[in-house]
Design a protein around this motif. Structure first.
Motif, PDB file in Angstrom:
ATOM      1  N   ASN A   1     -22.157   2.725  11.298  1.00  0.00           N
ATOM      2  CA  ASN A   1     -21.633   3.519  10.240  1.00  0.00           C
ATOM      3  C   ASN A   1     -22.534   3.111   9.084  1.00  0.00           C
ATOM      4  O   ASN A   1     -22.472   3.291   7.906  1.00  0.00           O
ATOM      5  CB  ASN A   1     -20.299   3.498   9.839  1.00  0.00           C
ATOM      6  CG  ASN A   1     -20.191   4.799   9.079  1.00  0.00           C
ATOM      7  OD1 ASN A   1     -20.359   5.997   9.330  1.00  0.00           O
ATOM      8  ND2 ASN A   1     -19.076   4.681   8.040  1.00  0.00           N
TER       9      ASN A   1
ATOM     10  N   LEU B   1     -15.160   3.152  10.729  1.00  0.00           N
ATOM     11  CA  LEU B   1     -15.226   4.509  10.958  1.00  0.00           C
ATOM     12  C   LEU B   1     -13.870   5.164  10.195  1.00  0.00           C
ATOM     13  O   LEU B   1     -14.245   6.347   9.740  1.00  0.00           O
ATOM     14  CB  LEU B   1     -15.390   4.939  12.362  1.00  0.00           C
ATOM     15  CG  LEU B   1     -16.738   4.368  13.079  1.00  0.00           C
ATOM     16  CD1 LEU B   1     -16.491   4.478  14.584  1.00  0.00           C
ATOM     17  CD2 LEU B   1     -17.973   5.204  12.470  1.00  0.00           C
TER      18      LEU B   1
ATOM     19  N   GLY C   1     -21.838   7.173  11.113  1.00  0.00           N
ATOM     20  CA  GLY C   1     -21.010   7.781  12.049  1.00  0.00           C
ATOM     21  C   GLY C   1     -21.572   7.013  13.490  1.00  0.00           C
ATOM     22  O   GLY C   1     -20.907   7.647  14.644  1.00  0.00           O
TER      23      GLY C   1
ATOM     24  N   ASP D   1     -14.599   5.025   6.535  1.00  0.00           N
ATOM     25  CA  ASP D   1     -15.787   5.106   6.322  1.00  0.00           C
ATOM     26  C   ASP D   1     -16.590   3.991   5.570  1.00  0.00           C
ATOM     27  O   ASP D   1     -17.220   4.098   4.299  1.00  0.00           O
ATOM     28  CB  ASP D   1     -16.033   6.400   5.116  1.00  0.00           C
ATOM     29  CG  ASP D   1     -17.244   7.038   4.712  1.00  0.00           C
ATOM     30  OD1 ASP D   1     -18.369   6.817   5.650  1.00  0.00           O
ATOM     31  OD2 ASP D   1     -17.594   7.593   3.729  1.00  0.00           O
TER      32      ASP D   1
END
Length: 352
Positions: A332, A116, A196, A119
């Motif tokens: 994610n 996270l 996310g 990314d």
């Protein structure tokens, strides 16, 4: 380990069958309740960042108490067109895996803190089942995965070279049909965002995981050329069919990967990691579909031609999950990843 029940179902091995080539299966001198393997992958817009994250994870994995007994790493291009780096990690039993997962540094990785923060998409798929619901086949001089673990030894076996041999190598097939709880694969009407989020999916009972590998590193010029011209295109076509036809095949995920060294450079070996709704779904494709028949007949032709001089090395391992499977987790990840498109996911608390 408890004694096996009496065999209820006959073996597929024909009477008087002589294996075309000597092969081996992994055996254990200890009595694992459940075997434990973790497949973990990472991908992002920045390939170098994902590679570094995987390297850092594997360093933490090896340094933690109850570290994996064996691991290897690989890379492939995912459905989103991104290079994914991944690793396969092995433990002698699920208790050791559980102790390792509980280490705070490892728990932070599992929760996706790094993913996270940077990314990255991270998938975490632990495969755990009793040894009676698993099988391996390997060459003595080419050991990968479960067959390469220091807690396993190889034993010559005769269940090879005929239809149904893989099922025969699974001890539980003698008293269990190994049917899957899910009989049909259908996309979910609504998918989670994935990005996310940290998602958990409990694999259905009977989900069958196969790791099937090949190495051409030891091939001389003639057999290497034969592999590239005669074998590899048929293997690629079979894997493409599985990826492109999940509903028809009951194969929700097929990853065709190339092994890499610690620096991420490709080695001369690869494997396919496939998830099938059941062993029956895997067998149906293997026995009846033209893409696998082409692979099988070409492989047998190579064996007949070169016999004991065959230089191409192959292996596989199959796990049929029982009702005590562990959650697959996705942090994610795009909703095309792994089991997400087909099975309801629970949203877990995101990493802090």
């Amino acid at each position: 380990m408890s004694e096996h029940p009496e065999r209820l179902y006959p073996m597929n091995r024909p009477a008087g069958h002589v294996p075309p080539i000597i092969r081996y299966s992994a055996r254990f001198d200890h009595a694992p309740g459940h075997l434990a393997v973790l497949f973990v992958g990472m991908a992002g817009a920045d390939d170098a960042r994902a590679e570094q994250a995987l390297g850092d994870f594997l360093a933490a994995a090896a340094a933690a108490p109850s570290a994996p007994a064996y691991l290897d790493r690989a890379a492939f291009v995912d459905a989103e067109g991104r290079r994914t780096v991944m690793a396969a990690l092995y433990w002698p039993d699920r208790d050791a895996f559980g102790r390792w997962v509980a280490v705070p540094d490892i728990a932070a990785w599992r929760a996706g803190q790094r993913a996270l923060a940077e990314d990255l998409a991270q998938w975490w798929e632990p495969v755990s089942t009793v040894p009676e619901r698993a099988e391996t086949i390997a060459f003595a001089e080419y050991r990968r995965g479960l067959s390469a673990c220091p807690f396993s030894r190889l034993e010559e076996m005769g269940e090879t070279g005929y239809w149904g041999a893989a099922r025969d190598r699974i001890p539980a097939s003698g008293w269990d049909r190994l049917d899957g709880a899910a009989v049909r694969l259908a996309p979910l009407a609504a998918l989670p965002a994935g990005r996310g989020q940290r998602l958990a999916i409990r694999p259905p009972t009977g989900l069958t995981v196969i790791r099937s590998g090949v190495s051409w590193a030891a091939c001389g010029a003639e057999q290497r050329e034969s592999y590239e011209r005669n074998v590899r295109p048929k293997l690629d076509a079979g894997m493409d069919y599985l990826r492109e036809n999940p509903a028809e095949t009951g194969c929700p995920a097929l990853r065709q990967v190339v092994l890499t060294d610690a620096a991420g450079q490709p080695l001369e070996e690869a494997y396919s990691l496939g998830l099938f709704l059941s062993l029956h779904h895997l067998e149906t494709w293997a026995k009846h579909h033209p893409t696998h028949l082409a692979i099988y007949h070409r492989a047998m032709a190579e064996r007949r031609k070169y016999q004991e001089a065959l230089e191409l090395r192959t292996y596989n391992e199959i796990y049929v999950l029982d009702g005590d499977a562990l959650d697959f987790e996705y942090v994610n990840c795009p909703p095309s990843t792994g089991l997400i498109p087909y099975f309801e996911a629970r949203i877990l608390e995101a990493a802090a």
